[in-house]
Motif scaffolding. Sequence first.
Motif, PDB file in Angstrom:
ATOM      1  N   LEU A  49       0.840  -1.206   0.000  1.00  0.00           N
ATOM      2  CA  LEU A  49       0.000   0.000   0.000  1.00  0.00           C
ATOM      3  C   LEU A  49       0.870   1.249   0.000  1.00  0.00           C
ATOM      4  CD1 LEU A  49      -2.744   1.323   0.003  1.00  0.00           C
ATOM      5  CD2 LEU A  49      -2.868   0.946   2.483  1.00  0.00           C
ATOM      6  N   ARG A  50       1.949   1.232   0.759  1.00  0.00           N
ATOM      7  CA  ARG A  50       2.879   2.381   0.759  1.00  0.00           C
ATOM      8  C   ARG A  50       3.413   2.636  -0.655  1.00  0.00           C
ATOM      9  NH1 ARG A  50       4.363   4.326   5.561  1.00  0.00           N
ATOM     10  NH2 ARG A  50       3.949   3.032   7.376  1.00  0.00           N
ATOM     11  N   GLU A  51       3.801   1.581  -1.320  1.00  0.00           N
ATOM     12  CA  GLU A  51       4.321   1.719  -2.684  1.00  0.00           C
ATOM     13  C   GLU A  51       3.256   2.287  -3.619  1.00  0.00           C
ATOM     14  OE1 GLU A  51       5.767  -2.164  -3.735  1.00  0.00           O
ATOM     15  OE2 GLU A  51       7.274  -2.121  -2.143  1.00  0.00           O
ATOM     16  N   LYS A  52       2.031   1.826  -3.473  1.00  0.00           N
ATOM     17  CA  LYS A  52       0.922   2.310  -4.314  1.00  0.00           C
ATOM     18  C   LYS A  52       0.663   3.791  -4.052  1.00  0.00           C
ATOM     19  CE  LYS A  52      -2.630   1.702  -7.070  1.00  0.00           C
ATOM     20  NZ  LYS A  52      -2.520   1.328  -8.456  1.00  0.00           N
ATOM     21  N   VAL A  53       0.678   4.203  -2.793  1.00  0.00           N
ATOM     22  CA  VAL A  53       0.453   5.610  -2.440  1.00  0.00           C
ATOM     23  C   VAL A  53       1.518   6.493  -3.080  1.00  0.00           C
ATOM     24  CG1 VAL A  53       0.458   7.267  -0.530  1.00  0.00           C
ATOM     25  CG2 VAL A  53      -0.797   5.117  -0.306  1.00  0.00           C
ATOM     26  N   VAL A  54       2.771   6.100  -2.955  1.00  0.00           N
ATOM     27  CA  VAL A  54       3.868   6.888  -3.537  1.00  0.00           C
ATOM     28  C   VAL A  54       3.726   6.945  -5.053  1.00  0.00           C
ATOM     29  CG1 VAL A  54       6.372   6.984  -3.886  1.00  0.00           C
ATOM     30  CG2 VAL A  54       5.444   6.503  -1.614  1.00  0.00           C
ATOM     31  N   GLN A  55       3.407   5.817  -5.661  1.00  0.00           N
ATOM     32  CA  GLN A  55       3.252   5.758  -7.122  1.00  0.00           C
ATOM     33  C   GLN A  55       2.123   6.676  -7.592  1.00  0.00           C
ATOM     34  OE1 GLN A  55       1.755   1.987  -8.448  1.00  0.00           O
ATOM     35  NE2 GLN A  55       2.308   2.342 -10.567  1.00  0.00           N
ATOM     36  N   VAL A  56       0.972   6.585  -6.959  1.00  0.00           N
ATOM     37  CA  VAL A  56      -0.179   7.389  -7.369  1.00  0.00           C
ATOM     38  C   VAL A  56       0.084   8.871  -7.124  1.00  0.00           C
ATOM     39  CG1 VAL A  56      -2.609   7.906  -6.856  1.00  0.00           C
ATOM     40  CG2 VAL A  56      -1.863   5.533  -7.129  1.00  0.00           C
ATOM     41  N   CYS A  57       0.614   9.207  -5.971  1.00  0.00           N
ATOM     42  CA  CYS A  57       0.900  10.612  -5.665  1.00  0.00           C
ATOM     43  C   CYS A  57       1.917  11.190  -6.646  1.00  0.00           C
ATOM     44  CB  CYS A  57       1.388  10.765  -4.233  1.00  0.00           C
ATOM     45  SG  CYS A  57       0.101  10.561  -2.990  1.00  0.00           S
ATOM     46  N   SER A  58       2.961  10.437  -6.941  1.00  0.00           N
ATOM     47  CA  SER A  58       3.980  10.900  -7.893  1.00  0.00           C
ATOM     48  C   SER A  58       3.365  11.173  -9.258  1.00  0.00           C
ATOM     49  CB  SER A  58       5.091   9.859  -8.033  1.00  0.00           C
ATOM     50  OG  SER A  58       5.791   9.722  -6.842  1.00  0.00           O
ATOM     51  N   LYS A  59       2.519  10.268  -9.710  1.00  0.00           N
ATOM     52  CA  LYS A  59       1.876  10.427 -11.015  1.00  0.00           C
ATOM     53  C   LYS A  59       0.964  11.653 -11.032  1.00  0.00           C
ATOM     54  CE  LYS A  59      -0.892   7.943 -14.413  1.00  0.00           C
ATOM     55  NZ  LYS A  59      -1.598   6.699 -14.720  1.00  0.00           N
TER      56      LYS A  59
ATOM     57  N   VAL B 118       0.931  13.795   1.588  1.00  0.00           N
ATOM     58  CA  VAL B 118       0.633  12.378   1.799  1.00  0.00           C
ATOM     59  C   VAL B 118       1.862  11.534   1.450  1.00  0.00           C
ATOM     60  CG1 VAL B 118      -0.816  10.439   1.101  1.00  0.00           C
ATOM     61  CG2 VAL B 118      -1.833  12.697   1.459  1.00  0.00           C
ATOM     62  N   MET B 119       2.478  11.838   0.332  1.00  0.00           N
ATOM     63  CA  MET B 119       3.654  11.087  -0.110  1.00  0.00           C
ATOM     64  C   MET B 119       4.787  11.232   0.904  1.00  0.00           C
ATOM     65  SD  MET B 119       5.456  10.919  -3.841  1.00  0.00           S
ATOM     66  CE  MET B 119       5.971  12.623  -3.889  1.00  0.00           C
ATOM     67  N   ALA B 120       4.999  12.421   1.422  1.00  0.00           N
ATOM     68  CA  ALA B 120       6.054  12.649   2.414  1.00  0.00           C
ATOM     69  C   ALA B 120       5.772  11.873   3.697  1.00  0.00           C
ATOM     70  CB  ALA B 120       6.179  14.136   2.707  1.00  0.00           C
ATOM     71  N   MET B 121       4.508  11.843   4.119  1.00  0.00           N
ATOM     72  CA  MET B 121       4.142  11.093   5.316  1.00  0.00           C
ATOM     73  C   MET B 121       4.422   9.603   5.136  1.00  0.00           C
ATOM     74  SD  MET B 121       0.543  12.917   6.344  1.00  0.00           S
ATOM     75  CE  MET B 121       0.242  11.894   7.779  1.00  0.00           C
ATOM     76  N   VAL B 122       4.029   9.070   4.010  1.00  0.00           N
ATOM     77  CA  VAL B 122       4.212   7.648   3.734  1.00  0.00           C
ATOM     78  C   VAL B 122       5.700   7.308   3.653  1.00  0.00           C
ATOM     79  CG1 VAL B 122       3.843   5.844   2.014  1.00  0.00           C
ATOM     80  CG2 VAL B 122       1.953   7.307   2.695  1.00  0.00           C
ATOM     81  N   LYS B 123       6.461   8.140   2.974  1.00  0.00           N
ATOM     82  CA  LYS B 123       7.899   7.882   2.834  1.00  0.00           C
ATOM     83  C   LYS B 123       8.626   7.957   4.170  1.00  0.00           C
ATOM     84  CE  LYS B 123       8.861   9.129  -1.958  1.00  0.00           C
ATOM     85  NZ  LYS B 123       9.599  10.067  -2.815  1.00  0.00           N
TER      86      LYS B 123
ATOM     87  N   PHE C  76      -7.959   9.145  -0.095  1.00  0.00           N
ATOM     88  CA  PHE C  76      -7.465   7.772  -0.042  1.00  0.00           C
ATOM     89  C   PHE C  76      -8.111   6.889  -1.090  1.00  0.00           C
ATOM     90  CE2 PHE C  76     -10.927   7.640   3.037  1.00  0.00           C
ATOM     91  CZ  PHE C  76     -11.572   6.452   2.730  1.00  0.00           C
ATOM     92  N   TYR C  77      -9.229   7.313  -1.640  1.00  0.00           N
ATOM     93  CA  TYR C  77      -9.869   6.545  -2.719  1.00  0.00           C
ATOM     94  C   TYR C  77      -9.028   6.555  -4.001  1.00  0.00           C
ATOM     95  CZ  TYR C  77     -14.174   6.085  -0.059  1.00  0.00           C
ATOM     96  OH  TYR C  77     -15.102   5.763   0.884  1.00  0.00           O
ATOM     97  N   ALA C  78      -8.118   7.512  -4.139  1.00  0.00           N
ATOM     98  CA  ALA C  78      -7.287   7.605  -5.343  1.00  0.00           C
ATOM     99  C   ALA C  78      -6.382   6.385  -5.511  1.00  0.00           C
ATOM    100  CB  ALA C  78      -6.425   8.869  -5.283  1.00  0.00           C
ATOM    101  N   PHE C  79      -6.186   5.625  -4.448  1.00  0.00           N
ATOM    102  CA  PHE C  79      -5.267   4.501  -4.488  1.00  0.00           C
ATOM    103  C   PHE C  79      -5.954   3.182  -4.851  1.00  0.00           C
ATOM    104  CE2 PHE C  79      -3.983   7.401  -0.931  1.00  0.00           C
ATOM    105  CZ  PHE C  79      -3.131   8.160  -1.716  1.00  0.00           C
ATOM    106  N   PHE C  80      -7.240   3.272  -5.214  1.00  0.00           N
ATOM    107  CA  PHE C  80      -8.029   2.076  -5.494  1.00  0.00           C
ATOM    108  C   PHE C  80      -8.825   2.240  -6.780  1.00  0.00           C
ATOM    109  CE2 PHE C  80      -7.344   2.363  -0.986  1.00  0.00           C
ATOM    110  CZ  PHE C  80      -6.903   1.095  -0.680  1.00  0.00           C
ATOM    111  N   ALA C  81      -9.157   1.122  -7.394  1.00  0.00           N
ATOM    112  CA  ALA C  81     -10.034   1.130  -8.567  1.00  0.00           C
ATOM    113  C   ALA C  81     -11.446   1.497  -8.109  1.00  0.00           C
ATOM    114  CB  ALA C  81     -10.041  -0.250  -9.215  1.00  0.00           C
ATOM    115  N   ASN C  82     -12.291   1.845  -9.040  1.00  0.00           N
ATOM    116  CA  ASN C  82     -13.662   2.212  -8.698  1.00  0.00           C
ATOM    117  C   ASN C  82     -14.452   1.049  -8.117  1.00  0.00           C
ATOM    118  OD1 ASN C  82     -13.392   4.877  -9.410  1.00  0.00           O
ATOM    119  ND2 ASN C  82     -14.058   4.533 -11.506  1.00  0.00           N
ATOM    120  N   LYS C  83     -13.937  -0.141  -8.266  1.00  0.00           N
ATOM    121  CA  LYS C  83     -14.628  -1.313  -7.761  1.00  0.00           C
ATOM    122  C   LYS C  83     -13.943  -1.779  -6.482  1.00  0.00           C
ATOM    123  CE  LYS C  83     -13.883  -5.770  -9.822  1.00  0.00           C
ATOM    124  NZ  LYS C  83     -13.926  -6.584 -10.969  1.00  0.00           N
ATOM    125  N   ASN C  84     -14.726  -2.118  -5.495  1.00  0.00           N
ATOM    126  CA  ASN C  84     -14.208  -2.508  -4.186  1.00  0.00           C
ATOM    127  C   ASN C  84     -13.805  -3.981  -4.214  1.00  0.00           C
ATOM    128  OD1 ASN C  84     -13.544  -2.687  -1.529  1.00  0.00           O
ATOM    129  ND2 ASN C  84     -15.602  -2.386  -0.743  1.00  0.00           N
TER     130      ASN C  84
END
Length: 72
Positions: free
Chosen positions: A5-15, A64-69, A28-36
């Motif tokens: 999840l940390r890797e996904k957060v950094v990836q999405v935030c960077s993009k 958010v990215m700084a917090m996760v890192k 936090f929904y930005a890190f997930f597909a529209n489907k649960n």
Amino acid sequence: MRDSLREKVVQVCSKKIEQKGESVGVSFYAFFANKNDDPELLMEAATWWIQTHQLDRFEKATKVMAMVKSGL
């Protein structure tokens, strides 16, 4: 928060930052597909975002990215 999840957060935030600039906000929904398809992981992200850090609905991706890192 698990490493995947940390890797996904950094990836999405960077993009998002690359596409829209440093002032872009994310939820936090930005890190997930529209489907649960992984409710356990979604709850982990929600708990980290809402209960642990009491973040607003949208926060700057840079924050958010700084917090996760930093391991928060």
